[in-house]
Design a protein around this motif. Structure first.
Motif, PDB file in Angstrom:
ATOM      1  N   ILE A  50       0.867  -1.179   0.000  1.00  0.00           N
ATOM      2  CA  ILE A  50       0.000   0.000   0.000  1.00  0.00           C
ATOM      3  C   ILE A  50       0.901   1.225   0.000  1.00  0.00           C
ATOM      4  O   ILE A  50       1.808   1.330   0.827  1.00  0.00           O
ATOM      5  CB  ILE A  50      -0.918   0.025   1.240  1.00  0.00           C
ATOM      6  CG1 ILE A  50      -1.774  -1.235   1.301  1.00  0.00           C
ATOM      7  CG2 ILE A  50      -1.775   1.285   1.252  1.00  0.00           C
ATOM      8  CD1 ILE A  50      -2.473  -1.442   2.626  1.00  0.00           C
ATOM      9  N   GLU A  51       0.651   2.143  -0.907  1.00  0.00           N
ATOM     10  CA  GLU A  51       1.452   3.374  -0.983  1.00  0.00           C
ATOM     11  C   GLU A  51       0.581   4.566  -0.621  1.00  0.00           C
ATOM     12  O   GLU A  51      -0.574   4.640  -1.022  1.00  0.00           O
ATOM     13  CB  GLU A  51       2.014   3.543  -2.390  1.00  0.00           C
ATOM     14  CG  GLU A  51       2.930   2.412  -2.801  1.00  0.00           C
ATOM     15  CD  GLU A  51       3.569   2.624  -4.157  1.00  0.00           C
ATOM     16  OE1 GLU A  51       3.442   3.736  -4.733  1.00  0.00           O
ATOM     17  OE2 GLU A  51       4.194   1.680  -4.648  1.00  0.00           O
ATOM     18  N   SER A  52       1.174   5.490   0.154  1.00  0.00           N
ATOM     19  CA  SER A  52       0.442   6.702   0.506  1.00  0.00           C
ATOM     20  C   SER A  52       1.412   7.876   0.610  1.00  0.00           C
ATOM     21  O   SER A  52       2.630   7.706   0.642  1.00  0.00           O
ATOM     22  CB  SER A  52      -0.332   6.524   1.814  1.00  0.00           C
ATOM     23  OG  SER A  52       0.559   6.337   2.889  1.00  0.00           O
ATOM     24  N   SER A  54       1.720  11.915   2.523  1.00  0.00           N
ATOM     25  CA  SER A  54       1.187  12.906   3.456  1.00  0.00           C
ATOM     26  C   SER A  54       1.919  14.227   3.248  1.00  0.00           C
ATOM     27  O   SER A  54       3.142  14.248   3.151  1.00  0.00           O
ATOM     28  CB  SER A  54       1.377  12.435   4.905  1.00  0.00           C
ATOM     29  OG  SER A  54       0.992  13.449   5.798  1.00  0.00           O
ATOM     30  N   TYR A  61       6.445  10.071   2.206  1.00  0.00           N
ATOM     31  CA  TYR A  61       5.954   8.950   1.423  1.00  0.00           C
ATOM     32  C   TYR A  61       6.010   7.720   2.309  1.00  0.00           C
ATOM     33  O   TYR A  61       6.994   7.484   3.005  1.00  0.00           O
ATOM     34  CB  TYR A  61       6.809   8.740   0.179  1.00  0.00           C
ATOM     35  CG  TYR A  61       6.667   9.876  -0.803  1.00  0.00           C
ATOM     36  CD1 TYR A  61       5.744   9.803  -1.838  1.00  0.00           C
ATOM     37  CD2 TYR A  61       7.445  11.021  -0.688  1.00  0.00           C
ATOM     38  CE1 TYR A  61       5.598  10.856  -2.734  1.00  0.00           C
ATOM     39  CE2 TYR A  61       7.303  12.078  -1.576  1.00  0.00           C
ATOM     40  CZ  TYR A  61       6.376  11.986  -2.592  1.00  0.00           C
ATOM     41  OH  TYR A  61       6.235  13.025  -3.475  1.00  0.00           O
ATOM     42  N   ARG A  62       4.936   6.926   2.289  1.00  0.00           N
ATOM     43  CA  ARG A  62       4.870   5.722   3.104  1.00  0.00           C
ATOM     44  C   ARG A  62       4.474   4.547   2.225  1.00  0.00           C
ATOM     45  O   ARG A  62       3.553   4.659   1.412  1.00  0.00           O
ATOM     46  CB  ARG A  62       3.841   5.884   4.219  1.00  0.00           C
ATOM     47  CG  ARG A  62       3.702   4.648   5.075  1.00  0.00           C
ATOM     48  CD  ARG A  62       2.632   4.829   6.121  1.00  0.00           C
ATOM     49  NE  ARG A  62       2.589   3.676   7.013  1.00  0.00           N
ATOM     50  CZ  ARG A  62       1.584   3.414   7.834  1.00  0.00           C
ATOM     51  NH1 ARG A  62       0.536   4.222   7.877  1.00  0.00           N
ATOM     52  NH2 ARG A  62       1.621   2.368   8.603  1.00  0.00           N
TER      53      ARG A  62
END
Length: 71
Positions: A50-52, A54, A61-62
């Protein structure tokens, strides 16, 4: 057989850094078989990524990587 599941969380300031780390982790674990510590892994799978992103304060980047080891 016993399944051991764990999650790796990658946090970086640029997407390219996150993608490079993700690729390294996938290469190390996906399809792995053999000794890991005092256990023998018969198969390792990468079950999900899963990429996210903020932008609250500092850009972060997470990438979450979910892995299963099967003894």
């Amino acid at each position: 057989m016993r399944d051991t599941r764990f999650q790796v969380d990658v946090y970086t300031k640029t997407y390219s850094e996150a993608a490079t780390l993700k690729d390294s982790i996938l290469a190390a674990f996906h399809g792995f078989t053999g000794a890991m510590g005092s256990s023998t892994v018969s198969r390792a799978t990468v079950d999900n990524t899963i990429e996210s992103f903020s932008d609250s304060g500092e850009k972060t980047y997470r990438i979450i990587i979910e892995i299963t080891l099967i003894d």
